[in-house]
Write a protein that holds these residues in place. Structure first.
Motif, short mmCIF file in Angstrom:
data_model
loop_
_atom_site.label_atom_id
_atom_site.label_comp_id
_atom_site.label_asym_id
_atom_site.label_seq_id
_atom_site.Cartn_x
_atom_site.Cartn_y
_atom_site.Cartn_z
N LEU A 310 -19.52 -22.39 52.31
CA LEU A 310 -20.15 -23.68 52.05
C LEU A 310 -19.68 -24.34 50.76
N THR A 311 -18.75 -23.72 50.05
CA THR A 311 -18.30 -24.29 48.78
C THR A 311 -17.58 -25.62 49.01
N ALA A 312 -17.74 -26.52 48.05
CA ALA A 312 -17.15 -27.86 48.16
C ALA A 312 -15.70 -27.85 47.73
N GLN A 313 -14.91 -28.67 48.37
CA GLN A 313 -13.52 -28.84 47.99
C GLN A 313 -13.44 -29.70 46.73
N PRO A 547 -15.46 -17.14 37.67
CA PRO A 547 -14.92 -18.34 38.33
C PRO A 547 -15.15 -18.36 39.83
N THR A 548 -15.29 -17.19 40.44
CA THR A 548 -15.50 -17.12 41.90
C THR A 548 -16.97 -17.07 42.28
N THR A 549 -17.87 -17.06 41.32
CA THR A 549 -19.30 -17.00 41.63
C THR A 549 -19.77 -18.36 42.13
N PRO A 550 -20.34 -18.44 43.33
CA PRO A 550 -20.87 -19.74 43.79
C PRO A 550 -22.02 -20.20 42.91
N LEU A 551 -21.89 -21.41 42.40
CA LEU A 551 -22.93 -22.03 41.58
C LEU A 551 -23.63 -23.07 42.43
N THR A 569 -16.15 -23.24 41.75
CA THR A 569 -16.85 -22.84 42.97
C THR A 569 -18.28 -23.38 42.92
N ILE A 570 -18.51 -24.49 43.55
CA ILE A 570 -19.85 -25.09 43.53
C ILE A 570 -20.32 -25.33 44.96
#
Length: 651
Positions: A310-313, A547-551, A569-570
């Protein structure tokens, strides 16, 4: 030559008897005109009566206003007029104490005077529209005897003979509103029609209310209405029809009148009972919730493994407020020159007024801003829904006070103007951006929910509270107050939920104890911890991220810009649940929670939002979308195996 009209034939010629003009306009007859020896002539009452009769019959020519010369006629009259003028300029109570009761002779003399002398003197108006109170007459004193100080005379007119006595003012409670239609900028009908329909509506309500008083349920509290309450209810209903049913206003209100005319007493009682119940506070037992259950058909570990889908581009996000790259040094120099040339002049974020900011306070008086108070609307204007039958759009109205756009300056007053900047270059001048650093820690959460609260300072809108929770269970990771870099102008408490008392009661943050126990056992601590600046708050958040942790959050560009963070990664719920008209329009977090999960958040009203509640709400919306996406993939043949998800082809 023109012919003489004889207008001056009764006026003695100034050159007589030496006048040499044959057709003289003036009179040369000495006996026709009385001589004036310097003593002012006065007419008797008989002469005045004869002159009045001639003027009434139209024989005496146009009537002129008499001149009253009080000094020449009567010294007593002049003294009386002078004393009356001085008393009119003094206070009413003082004029009563100084006034002497007139004798019988003076009354007869006063009644015989012309009306121009005996009438009341109107005092001149004061500045600001106020007027000096006129002299009180006997009728005025009799009308206001209940609340004023009355002086008794001894009968001879020599002065007061008894002590003053005071009577209490009667307490009369006037109705809050009269039975008159409320004003509308664009009324659906004329005032006469609205008043007639309102009166008919009020008559039917009064009839039903009288029947309730005669019934056995009259003792029930709130079931019967007073006269002022009936007027208020009729005004409310009529105003609602006039504002909400513009094109069919008369049909709707006439239908309501007919319903009330045919309504039985039991139905009226039911309506009253419902309105009474609506005013009562709704108590919800602890632990009970009528919200929709959230089921994803996945374990927490599987949800964490699935959520990166579900992360945004990052491409294209910079067009909508997301900052994805660092400002260059050249851009910073340009912004620095622009700030210097502006000399602190900004535009208010609330009322659009130009004002000047003084970081560090102005030397002359210690002021932080110029421009005085700020009057504004705290809510955005919105357009009401168009009712069926209307053929034109409605005017924009502010949600805070229901005022039409452009009709008032504002409904809220603040101590100073405030400003906000969203330019990355200017933001970087105050506090530089930083990318999430690499971390070798193994105890970082799989996903983090993140929310910030901002307030206004002399540097713009700054971070004042930062909250982070674990996803998907919602446990607290970090919840701290942050001292801004600039002097505080407004904490924006209506939205941030942060008040001056929170800063006054905050506990200094202890990094060692916080890192030893990242998840505190008590989730309802009344006092928050505080750090000295936003840099320290950002470093604490970086200890929980990679940096890879979904926020996860809602409208994350505001929170990331406030903390000056670049995170690759948002997961933004504003992007997961887009507006049907596309960006920059977006749905609010409160509306999304109510629509998709039937849960109410941000119910504090003027007390503001809770960043912890908002962070957890965004996490719940992400869980909902994870469950929906997984069920869709599972219907297409996807399977989960060994903590992973595989397509029907085994990929």
């Amino acid at each position: 030559m023109f012919s003489s009209l004889g207008l001056f034939k009764q006026t003695q010629c100034p050159e007589y008897p030496h006048c040499s003009l044959t057709p003289c306009l003036f009179s040369h007859d000495c006996s026709a005109v009385p001589q004036n020896d310097g003593i002012q002539q006065t007419k008797t009452s008989a002469d005045r009566t004869q002159q009045d009769e001639e003027e009434a019959n139209g024989l005496g020519g146009p009537r002129k206003r008499r001149r009253i010369d009080t000094d020449a006629q009567d010294p007593h009259l002049a003294e009386k007029a002078s004393s009356r003028t001085s008393r009119a300029s003094s206070s009413p109570i003082q004029s009563q104490e100084d006034a002497q009761p007139p004798t019988q002779a003076s009354k007869e003399h006063f009644d015989a005077l012309p009306r121009t002398v005996s009438r009341e003197i109107s005092p001149p108006p004061l500045r600001g529209g106020a007027r000096v109170p006129a002299k009180r007459t006997a009728s005025t004193l009799d009308a206001k005897q209940a609340g004023a100080t009355v002086l008794q005379s001894d009968g001879n007119g020599s002065g007061p003979a008894s002590a003053t006595r005071k009577a209490p003012l009667p307490k009369v409670k006037a109705p809050e509103e009269s039975l008159n239609p409320r004003m509308l900028h664009n009324p659906p009908a004329s005032h006469a029609i609205r008043l007639k329909l309102l009166t008919m509506l009020h008559e039917q309500m009064t009839r039903l209310n009288d029947e309730v008083k005669k019934s056995e349920d009259a003792s029930q509290p709130g079931l019967t209405l007073s006269d002022s309450e009936l007027i208020l209810q009729a005004l409310d209903e009529e105003f609602q029809f006039a504002r909400g049913s513009f094109a069919i206003y008369q049909n709707v209100i006439k239908s309501r009148i007919m319903v009330l005319r045919k309504m039985k007493l039991t139905i009226w009682k039911e309506e009253r009972s419902k309105k009474i119940a609506e005013k009562l506070p709704k108590a919800t037992p602890k632990g009970s919730s009528a919200a929709k259950p959230l089921v994803t058909d996945l374990t927490p570990a599987e949800e964490i493994a699935f959520v990166p889908r579900l992360t945004a581009q990052q491409e294209g996000l910079n067009k909508h407020g997301y900052i994805t790259t660092m400002p260059t040094e050249t851009e910073l120099d340009t912004a620095r020159k622009g700030v210097k040339s502006a000399q602190g002049w900004e535009q208010c974020d609330r009322c659009n007024t130009r004002f000047q900011v003084f970081p560090g306070r102005r030397e002359e008086d210690g002021a932080l801003t110029s421009g005085g108070h700020c009057t504004y609307h705290w809510a955005k204007p919105r357009r009401p829904d168009i009712m069926k039958g209307e053929n034109k759009s409605r005017e924009l109205k502010y949600a805070c006070c229901d005022e039409t756009l452009g009709m008032s300056a504002g409904c809220t007053k603040a101590d100073s103007h405030v400003f906000k900047t969203s330019d990355p270059k200017r933001l970087a001048l105050i506090m530089p951006f930083e990318t999430t650093p690499l971390s070798n820690r193994d105890d970082t959460p799989g996903a983090v929910c993140f929310d910030c609260e901002m307030g206004y300072s002399t540097f713009g809108m700054e971070l004042i509270r930062l909250t982070a929770t674990v996803w998907p269970d919602g446990r607290e990771l970090l919840d701290i107050l942050v001292r801004p870099l600039g002097e505080v102008l407004d904490l924006n408490s209506r939205f941030s939920g942060v008040w001056p008392e929170d800063f006054a009661n905050a506990i200094p943050f202890n990094e060692a104890s916080q890192l030893q126990n990242q998840i505190p056992p008590d989730d309802s601590a009344p006092r928050l911890k505080i750090v000295d600046n936003p840099l320290k708050a950002r470093q604490l958040l970086f200890t929980l991220l990679k940096p890879t942790t979904p926020l996860i959050g809602h409208a994350l560009e505001n929170d990331l810009n406030a903390a000056r963070i670049l995170h690759p990664t948002i997961i933004d719920t504003a992007l997961l649940y887009p507006h049907h008209r596309g960006l920059p329009l977006r749905f609010g977090l409160k509306m999304l929670m109510k629509k998709h999960l039937d849960r109410d958040i941000q119910t504090g009203g003027d007390q503001g939002h809770d960043s912890k509640e908002d962070a957890r709400a965004a996490g719940e919306l992400v869980r909902l979308r994870v469950g929906e996406m997984w069920r869709k993939l599972r219907a297409e043949g996807w399977v989960k195996r060994d903590g992973g998800f595989f397509s029907p082809n085994g990929e």
